[in-house]
Design a protein around this motif. Structure first.
Motif, PDB file in Angstrom:
ATOM      1  N   SER A 112      -6.210  -2.844 -21.609  1.00 27.19           N
ATOM      2  CA  SER A 112      -6.592  -1.806 -20.652  1.00 27.19           C
ATOM      3  C   SER A 112      -5.987  -2.010 -19.274  1.00 27.19           C
ATOM      4  O   SER A 112      -6.052  -1.126 -18.433  1.00 27.19           O
ATOM      5  N   SER A 113      -5.386  -3.161 -19.001  1.00 29.61           N
ATOM      6  CA  SER A 113      -4.772  -3.398 -17.697  1.00 29.61           C
ATOM      7  C   SER A 113      -3.756  -4.509 -17.814  1.00 29.61           C
ATOM      8  O   SER A 113      -3.647  -5.169 -18.846  1.00 29.61           O
ATOM      9  N   THR A 114      -3.019  -4.735 -16.739  1.00 30.70           N
ATOM     10  CA  THR A 114      -2.004  -5.793 -16.714  1.00 30.70           C
ATOM     11  C   THR A 114      -2.382  -6.844 -15.683  1.00 30.70           C
ATOM     12  O   THR A 114      -1.537  -7.340 -14.956  1.00 30.70           O
ATOM     13  N   TYR A 148       6.139  -2.125 -20.225  1.00 31.84           N
ATOM     14  CA  TYR A 148       5.063  -1.204 -19.832  1.00 31.84           C
ATOM     15  C   TYR A 148       5.219  -0.626 -18.422  1.00 31.84           C
ATOM     16  O   TYR A 148       4.273  -0.026 -17.906  1.00 31.84           O
ATOM     17  N   ILE A 149       6.379  -0.795 -17.781  1.00 34.88           N
ATOM     18  CA  ILE A 149       6.606  -0.093 -16.519  1.00 34.88           C
ATOM     19  C   ILE A 149       7.818   0.816 -16.670  1.00 34.88           C
ATOM     20  O   ILE A 149       8.720   0.553 -17.477  1.00 34.88           O
ATOM     21  N   ALA A 216       7.927   1.867  -9.152  1.00 30.58           N
ATOM     22  CA  ALA A 216       7.709   2.054 -10.592  1.00 30.58           C
ATOM     23  C   ALA A 216       6.217   2.179 -10.842  1.00 30.58           C
ATOM     24  O   ALA A 216       5.388   1.846  -9.985  1.00 30.58           O
ATOM     25  N   LYS A 217       5.886   2.654 -12.048  1.00 32.96           N
ATOM     26  CA  LYS A 217       4.486   2.853 -12.415  1.00 32.96           C
ATOM     27  C   LYS A 217       4.292   2.319 -13.833  1.00 32.96           C
ATOM     28  O   LYS A 217       5.137   2.528 -14.704  1.00 32.96           O
ATOM     29  N   SER A 218       3.184   1.628 -14.054  1.00 35.49           N
ATOM     30  CA  SER A 218       2.909   1.108 -15.384  1.00 35.49           C
ATOM     31  C   SER A 218       2.234   2.174 -16.231  1.00 35.49           C
ATOM     32  O   SER A 218       1.754   3.191 -15.731  1.00 35.49           O
ATOM     33  N   MET A 219       2.189   1.938 -17.536  1.00 30.86           N
ATOM     34  CA  MET A 219       1.552   2.898 -18.443  1.00 30.86           C
ATOM     35  C   MET A 219       0.045   2.971 -18.225  1.00 30.86           C
ATOM     36  O   MET A 219      -0.610   3.885 -18.715  1.00 30.86           O
ATOM     37  N   ILE A 251       1.186  -7.633 -11.989  1.00 31.98           N
ATOM     38  CA  ILE A 251       2.460  -6.939 -11.805  1.00 31.98           C
ATOM     39  C   ILE A 251       3.310  -7.661 -10.767  1.00 31.98           C
ATOM     40  O   ILE A 251       4.526  -7.839 -10.941  1.00 31.98           O
ATOM     41  N   ALA A 252       2.703  -8.082  -9.667  1.00 34.23           N
ATOM     42  CA  ALA A 252       3.457  -8.764  -8.621  1.00 34.23           C
ATOM     43  C   ALA A 252       4.079 -10.059  -9.137  1.00 34.23           C
ATOM     44  O   ALA A 252       5.257 -10.351  -8.874  1.00 34.23           O
ATOM     45  N   LEU A 253       3.326 -10.831  -9.897  1.00 33.31           N
ATOM     46  CA  LEU A 253       3.848 -12.089 -10.416  1.00 33.31           C
ATOM     47  C   LEU A 253       4.889 -11.859 -11.510  1.00 33.31           C
ATOM     48  O   LEU A 253       5.923 -12.542 -11.557  1.00 33.31           O
ATOM     49  N   SER A 254       4.626 -10.897 -12.406  1.00 27.58           N
ATOM     50  CA  SER A 254       5.549 -10.645 -13.514  1.00 27.58           C
ATOM     51  C   SER A 254       6.886 -10.121 -13.017  1.00 27.58           C
ATOM     52  O   SER A 254       7.949 -10.548 -13.496  1.00 27.58           O
ATOM     53  N   LEU A 255       6.869  -9.214 -12.043  1.00 24.44           N
ATOM     54  CA  LEU A 255       8.117  -8.710 -11.484  1.00 24.44           C
ATOM     55  C   LEU A 255       8.890  -9.816 -10.767  1.00 24.44           C
ATOM     56  O   LEU A 255      10.121  -9.898 -10.859  1.00 24.44           O
ATOM     57  N   GLY A 256       8.177 -10.661 -10.056  1.00 29.53           N
ATOM     58  CA  GLY A 256       8.831 -11.771  -9.375  1.00 29.53           C
ATOM     59  C   GLY A 256       9.498 -12.723 -10.355  1.00 29.53           C
ATOM     60  O   GLY A 256      10.627 -13.179 -10.131  1.00 29.53           O
TER      61      GLY A 256
END
Length: 264
Positions: A112-114, A148-149, A216-219, A251-256
């Motif tokens: 339900s979330s990332t 998922y983005i 960008a926007k996640s699903m 999201i911040a950590l995964s993109l980094g």
């Protein structure tokens, strides 16, 4: 499948010589005269099966109904425009394996979330020789943020508002062998699957400095904001920072992490 099941039930009823519990003055409900408006195919099939059981006298209330009523959770108040309640169920799978046998089991996981971007769990099993349970811990399954983005658009005012409000920031130093600012920007856009909001006219030229905003926007409807600021040094190398902001830490950590792996 339903028709075969109904035939088997009728044969069992006849074999047991059960007497119908219907009364002579009971109302007759003609199924074919019912209104089918708003009914799904599954509901129609349930109606057919229920009518057949009523005519054969086998329509008996389940003993578990009382327990189900006790487990109903009220979600809204009686005075709300929409009333909702829920019945919570959990699926428990028990599998017994014979010696030297194998079995494949598939399970769906609803995300339900990332927030963390990691799925973890364990396997619990028992053997006939040991009375205690054995637990095997899974390896962590790290979900790729690229799955998922997707690129998205937003106004400059909305970008600035979210940039000021979002509390999670990840700052990544530029470390690349690319020597051209625009080429490095295109590489980051491709690596992060984000949309460049900065106008192309503002990116033209070879001034040795470049700043751009990506979005960008996640699903799941979560926003991902990125600002890239690079400058060419005297030795020809690029120096600067890539700042990522999001409402969720995942999201911040995964993109980094994705940028750190891709920019080298």
């Amino acid at each position: 499948m339903l028709s075969d099941k109904q035939l088997r039930e009728i044969e069992e009823i006849k074999a047991k010589a059960q007497v119908s519990h219907s009364q002579p003055d009971d109302l007759i409900d003609f199924y074919h005269l019912k209104s089918r408006k708003g009914m799904s195919q599954l509901e129609l099939e349930d109606e057919v099966q229920d009518d057949l059981k009523r005519t054969t006298g086998e329509f008996i209330k389940d003993a578990d109904d009382a327990n189900e009523l006790n487990r109903i959770i009220q979600l809204t108040g009686f005075s709300d425009p929409v009333y909702a309640e829920a019945y919570v169920t959990s699926v428990h799978r028990t599998t017994t394996l014979a010696p030297q046998s194998s079995k494949q089991i598939k399970a769906n996981i609803k995300v339900s979330s990332t927030e963390t971007g990691v799925i973890f769990g364990n396997i619990v099993y028992e053997t006939s020789n040991v009375l205690e349970r054995t637990v095997i811990v899974f390896n962590d399954n790290h979900i790729d943020i690229m799955d998922y983005i997707s690129p998205a658009l937003c106004s400059d005012a909305a970008f600035r508002t979210m940039w000021a409000e979002f509390e999670w920031e990840n700052k990544v130093a530029v470390n690349t062998t690319i020597t051209y600012e625009r080429e490095f920007l295109d590489h980051i856009i491709k690596s992060t699957n984000m949309k460049c909001l900065t106008a192309p006219s503002a990116l033209n030229g070879e001034c040795g400095f470049l700043a751009a905003n990506l979005y960008a926007k996640s699903m799941f409807g979560e926003d991902a904001l990125l600002n890239i600021s690079v400058e060419k040094q005297a030795n020809g190398k690029l120096n600067g920072y890539i700042r990522i902001r999001s409402k969720t830490q995942g999201i911040a950590l995964s993109l980094g992490d994705k940028i750190t792996l891709k920019q080298k």
